[in-house]
Motif scaffolding. Structure first.
Motif, PDB file in Angstrom:
ATOM      1  N   GLN A   1       0.151   2.529  -3.415  1.00 26.67           N
ATOM      2  CA  GLN A   1      -0.784   3.462  -3.291  1.00 26.67           C
ATOM      3  C   GLN A   1      -0.253   5.094  -3.313  1.00 26.67           C
ATOM      4  OE1 GLN A   1      -3.879   1.596  -0.925  1.00 26.67           O
ATOM      5  NE2 GLN A   1      -4.712   1.105  -2.888  1.00 26.67           N
TER       6      GLN A   1
ATOM      7  N   CYS B   1     -13.425  -3.307   1.663  1.00 28.62           N
ATOM      8  CA  CYS B   1     -13.632  -1.942   1.805  1.00 28.62           C
ATOM      9  C   CYS B   1     -14.634  -1.936   2.949  1.00 28.62           C
ATOM     10  CB  CYS B   1     -14.321  -1.297   0.729  1.00 28.62           C
ATOM     11  SG  CYS B   1     -14.953   0.371   0.961  1.00 28.62           S
TER      12      CYS B   1
ATOM     13  N   SER C   1     -14.452   6.910  -5.312  1.00 23.37           N
ATOM     14  CA  SER C   1     -14.945   5.546  -5.924  1.00 23.37           C
ATOM     15  C   SER C   1     -16.350   5.433  -6.005  1.00 23.37           C
ATOM     16  CB  SER C   1     -14.312   4.535  -4.920  1.00 23.37           C
ATOM     17  OG  SER C   1     -14.270   4.903  -3.619  1.00 23.37           O
TER      18      SER C   1
ATOM     19  N   ARG D   1       0.764  -1.435  -0.206  1.00 19.61           N
ATOM     20  CA  ARG D   1       0.140  -0.101   0.010  1.00 19.61           C
ATOM     21  C   ARG D   1       0.872   1.190   0.065  1.00 19.61           C
ATOM     22  NH1 ARG D   1      -3.481  -0.772   4.372  1.00 19.61           N
ATOM     23  NH2 ARG D   1      -5.109  -1.751   3.061  1.00 19.61           N
TER      24      ARG D   1
ATOM     25  N   THR E   1     -18.465   4.552  -9.568  1.00 16.30           N
ATOM     26  CA  THR E   1     -19.033   3.497  -9.498  1.00 16.30           C
ATOM     27  C   THR E   1     -20.734   3.847  -9.996  1.00 16.30           C
ATOM     28  OG1 THR E   1     -17.934   2.549  -7.725  1.00 16.30           O
ATOM     29  CG2 THR E   1     -20.115   1.429  -8.116  1.00 16.30           C
TER      30      THR E   1
ATOM     31  N   HIS F   1     -10.572   2.825   9.740  1.00 18.03           N
ATOM     32  CA  HIS F   1     -11.421   1.607  10.046  1.00 18.03           C
ATOM     33  C   HIS F   1     -12.335   1.689  10.980  1.00 18.03           C
ATOM     34  CE1 HIS F   1     -11.389  -2.357   8.131  1.00 18.03           C
ATOM     35  NE2 HIS F   1     -10.215  -1.875   7.523  1.00 18.03           N
TER      36      HIS F   1
HETATM   37  C1  HEM Z   1     -18.399   2.442  -4.545  1.00 19.44           C
HETATM   38  C2  HEM Z   1     -17.406   3.016  -3.734  1.00 19.44           C
HETATM   39  C3  HEM Z   1     -16.270   2.255  -3.363  1.00 19.44           C
HETATM   40  C4  HEM Z   1     -15.277   1.359  -3.607  1.00 19.44           C
HETATM   41  C5  HEM Z   1     -15.584   0.794  -5.094  1.00 19.44           C
HETATM   42  C6  HEM Z   1     -14.472   0.941  -2.680  1.00 19.44           C
HETATM   43  C7  HEM Z   1     -13.538   0.099  -2.992  1.00 19.44           C
HETATM   44  C8  HEM Z   1     -12.382  -0.097  -2.192  1.00 19.44           C
HETATM   45  C9  HEM Z   1     -11.388  -1.187  -2.211  1.00 19.44           C
HETATM   46  C10 HEM Z   1     -11.200  -2.162  -3.376  1.00 19.44           C
HETATM   47  C11 HEM Z   1     -10.656  -1.280  -0.887  1.00 19.44           C
HETATM   48  C12 HEM Z   1      -9.528  -2.159  -0.850  1.00 19.44           C
HETATM   49  C13 HEM Z   1      -8.238  -1.454  -1.241  1.00 19.44           C
HETATM   50  C14 HEM Z   1      -6.902  -2.171  -1.130  1.00 19.44           C
HETATM   51  O1  HEM Z   1      -7.107  -3.248  -0.389  1.00 19.44           O
HETATM   52  O2  HEM Z   1      -5.706  -1.685  -1.419  1.00 19.44           O
HETATM   53  C15 HEM Z   1     -11.058  -0.120  -0.326  1.00 19.44           C
HETATM   54  C16 HEM Z   1     -10.474   0.033   1.194  1.00 19.44           C
HETATM   55  C17 HEM Z   1     -11.089   1.173   1.816  1.00 19.44           C
HETATM   56  N1  HEM Z   1     -12.218   1.944   1.465  1.00 19.44           N
HETATM   57 FE1  HEM Z   1     -13.448   1.920   0.147  1.00 19.44          FE
HETATM   58  N2  HEM Z   1     -14.634   1.762  -1.874  1.00 19.44           N
HETATM   59  C18 HEM Z   1     -15.744   2.719  -1.938  1.00 19.44           C
HETATM   60  C19 HEM Z   1     -16.354   3.545  -1.001  1.00 19.44           C
HETATM   61  C20 HEM Z   1     -15.915   3.728   0.240  1.00 19.44           C
HETATM   62  C21 HEM Z   1     -16.423   4.735   1.161  1.00 19.44           C
HETATM   63  C22 HEM Z   1     -17.691   5.519   0.917  1.00 19.44           C
HETATM   64  C23 HEM Z   1     -15.422   4.834   2.083  1.00 19.44           C
HETATM   65  C24 HEM Z   1     -15.738   5.691   3.272  1.00 19.44           C
HETATM   66  C25 HEM Z   1     -16.775   5.953   4.022  1.00 19.44           C
HETATM   67  C26 HEM Z   1     -14.536   3.942   2.092  1.00 19.44           C
HETATM   68  C27 HEM Z   1     -13.445   3.791   2.838  1.00 19.44           C
HETATM   69  C28 HEM Z   1     -12.205   2.779   2.656  1.00 19.44           C
HETATM   70  C29 HEM Z   1     -11.069   2.566   3.578  1.00 19.44           C
HETATM   71  C30 HEM Z   1     -10.734   3.423   4.734  1.00 19.44           C
HETATM   72  C31 HEM Z   1     -10.371   1.777   3.108  1.00 19.44           C
HETATM   73  C32 HEM Z   1      -9.062   0.969   3.656  1.00 19.44           C
HETATM   74  C33 HEM Z   1      -9.354  -0.275   4.316  1.00 19.44           C
HETATM   75  C34 HEM Z   1      -7.999  -0.778   4.677  1.00 19.44           C
HETATM   76  O3  HEM Z   1      -7.219  -1.050   3.772  1.00 19.44           O
HETATM   77  O4  HEM Z   1      -7.818  -1.092   5.869  1.00 19.44           O
HETATM   78  N3  HEM Z   1     -14.471   3.341   0.674  1.00 19.44           N
HETATM   79  N4  HEM Z   1     -12.169   0.399  -0.973  1.00 19.44           N
END
Ligand code: HEM
Length: 529
Positions: free
Chosen positions: A123, A474, A323, A119, A327, A142
């Motif tokens: 990233q 996520c 995201s 990451r 989407t 988280h």
């Molecule tokens: C359709 C919308 C969304 C998609 C497609 C999406 C997709 C993802 C994906 C694929 C990951 C994993 C990334 C990785 O492993 O490198 C992720 C992690 C994360 N997402 Fe989302 N996300 C969305 C919406 C959101 C929203 C609305 C929030 C906040 C309220 C959010 C907060 C997070 C956070 C904090 C992580 C990191 C979690 C971690 O690695 O511990 N996401 N998301």
């Protein structure tokens, strides 16, 4: 300096830069060559002079195709249970695991396969301008999402609906004179989404403040480049060269957002919370939730409370806003595109929403949302067809002696492993007619009258990794899918939309997907009783 001196200085400078470039090119070629595992099948590496480098550069344009080509080749020759190697534009080749080993991959402890290391590099987290340690911010994110925001989604659905209604009415118009208007699809839906999601993140006041939303957008563009593109650039000095200006840009926009808009709001909320005022939050948003949650954290924040909350909010906005926006745009493109139109998707979704959401109180009901299985299926199908990532669940091998994969292949320390998400989503053996958009594919898989959570758009599986999978999934997915469901229901009930004449073009640069932003959509507000 004489004319001759200038000429000599220019020659020295050119020779110096050229030598640097040659050294850099050789370094990159050796970097890749050292990491390619000859014992594994591979795709995308050609032969000949500087083949490793040429393969890596090609990935800027053909990354999804190369990963899918490897997936198919391995499927044919090894009956798909074998890992394979593909080049990457960063010059760091990746090992792709077959679909059957996703569970194994996701269950490995961080001491064996580590996502953090990936990451920070992939990233661009190291370049992201936050004052605390990125891992602390991630852990806090988280906690806030899982222990506060997700727990309250049912309770705050009415406020979410209210935010969406206002954003859609403002963005798409409320004039019911029956006149069709043509608007740019991507820009219009993005503005609506940004406003609706910002309402939940930053509260009613800030979400209506045009200048705040403008600066926030700029921050998200800068942050998006840092987190999406920087990690895909070649390792070493080129990456640094591009990252530094974007870091400065993101830092500047973040400081403006924080100093002029967020910090004053956070101070206000802290004062309200500390005085136990009844007006805390004036409705639901993440600011108050973040403050309350981080006060319960058992680890040090590494900075003062206000700065930490501000950083956390900006980080959440970056993770969640783009995201959710992308989407939603993808889903509308599929609903209105030729395939969605042939299936009568728009009207099917409208009929479902109208039959379930009969009164204002239904919009606030979590059960009503659960009952809209066609809208949910449509969202999951669009997400299946258009994953935002070509590959996912990327991990670095940590043990000195390397790791033996379930297929018996041995991979050394430092290797990056992952899952070919897009290729799995397009596998005909898993999803018949996988390249087609079949809006009700997942609705048909449900047994009538029975609620099956595992088919929800928000539920990852080892064949649906739109939101990643396992511990990496996520945490914001329930929030995002709820916003999208409410929005699709509201738009289909209140607006007529004309079909798009052709499929909207999408293209990728490296692993990142873009829409063709010039597509127009024609809409008019309906007259409802
Ligand atoms: C359709 C919308 C969304 C998609 C497609 C999406 C997709 C993802 C994906 C694929 C990951 C994993 C990334 C990785 O492993 O490198 C992720 C992690 C994360 N997402 Fe989302 N996300 C969305 C919406 C959101 C929203 C609305 C929030 C906040 C309220 C959010 C907060 C997070 C956070 C904090 C992580 C990191 C979690 C971690 O690695 O511990 N996401 N998301």
């Amino acid at each position: 300096m004489s004319a001759l001196d200038y000429k000599s200085a220019a020659i020295v400078a050119v020779v110096y830069v050229c030598s640097l470039l040659v050294f850099y090119a050789v370094y990159l070629e050796l970097f890749t060559r050292k990491r390619v595992l000859k014992s594994l099948p591979s795709a995308g590496f050609g032969k000949g002079f500087f083949n490793w480098s040429r393969a890596s550069v090609r990935q800027v344009l053909v990354a999804p195709e190369t990963v899918e080509q490897g997936y198919k080749q391995v499927g044919i020759f090894y009956k798909s249970k074998h890992s394979y190697m593909v080049p990457h534009s960063s010059f760091r080749p990746h090992v792709m695991l077959p679909q059957q080993h996703i569970r194994w991959l996701s269950r490995q402890p961080e001491s064996i396969l580590n996502p953090e290391v990936v990451r920070s590099e992939r990233q661009g987290i190291n370049f992201f301008p936050i004052k605390s340690h990125p891992k602390t911010v991630l852990m806090a994110a988280h906690k806030v999402i899982t222990e506060a925001i997700n727990q309250k989604l049912d309770v705050v659905q009415l406020q979410m609906y209210d935010g969406i209604r206002q954003a859609v009415d403002t963005g798409l118009g409320t004039d019911t004179e029956g006149v069709w208007k043509e608007v740019p699809l991507v820009d219009t839906l993005s503005t609506v989404l940004d406003s609706a999601v910002s309402r939940a993140f930053f509260g009613a006041n800030l979400s209506r403040d045009g200048s705040f939303l403008h600066i926030l957008r700029l921050f998200i563009v800068g942050g998006g480049v840092l987190t999406e593109l920087i990690g895909q650039l070649p390792v070493g000095f080129l990456r640094l060269l591009v990252a530094v200006p974007f870091n400065l840009f993101t830092r500047a926009t973040k400081e403006i957002c924080a100093a002029y808009y967020l910090r004053p709001e956070v101070y206000k909320r802290i004062a309200q919370i500390d005085s136990s005022s009844d007006s805390v939050g004036e409705g639901y948003d993440f600011i108050t939730e973040c403050i309350i949650s981080i006060r319960k954290l058992k680890f040090s924040l590494g900075t003062d409370e206000v700065t930490f909350v501000t950083d956390l909010l900006m980080f959440l906005a970056l993770a969640g806003v783009v995201s959710t926006r992308t989407t939603t745009v993808n889903t509308f493109m599929d609903i209105l595109g030729p395939q969605g139109t042939r299936q009568g998707t728009y009207l099917t979704l409208r009929q479902e929403a109208e039959s379930i959401l009969k009164s204002e109180t239904d919009w606030a009901s979590a059960d009503a949302l659960k009952a809209m299985v066609n809208i949910d299926s449509c969202m999951r199908e669009s997400a299946r067809k258009n994953p935002l990532q070509t590959r996912g669940l990327m991990r670095q091998v940590m043990p000195k002696d390397g790791v033996t994969l379930p297929d018996g292949a041995h991979v050394p320390q430092g290797t990056w492993l992952g899952i070919p998400v897009e290729a799995i989503h397009r596998d005909e053996n898993i999803y018949p007619d996988a390249r087609e958009f079949d809006a009700l594919r997942f609705a048909r898989m449900r047994v009538e009258g029975q609620y099956n959570k595992s088919l929800d758009a928000s539920e990852p599986s080892d064949t649906y990794m739109f939101f990643s999978y396992g511990r990496s999934a996520c945490p914001g997915r329930w929030f995002a899918t709820r916003v999208m469901k409410l929005l699709i229901a509201y738009v289909t009930v209140h607006y007529d939309m004309k079909p798009l004449p052709e499929d909207a073009e999408r293209y990728s640069v490296g692993d990142t997907k873009f829409h063709h932003s010039t597509v127009k959509m024609a809409l008019r507000r309906r007259k409802l009783d």
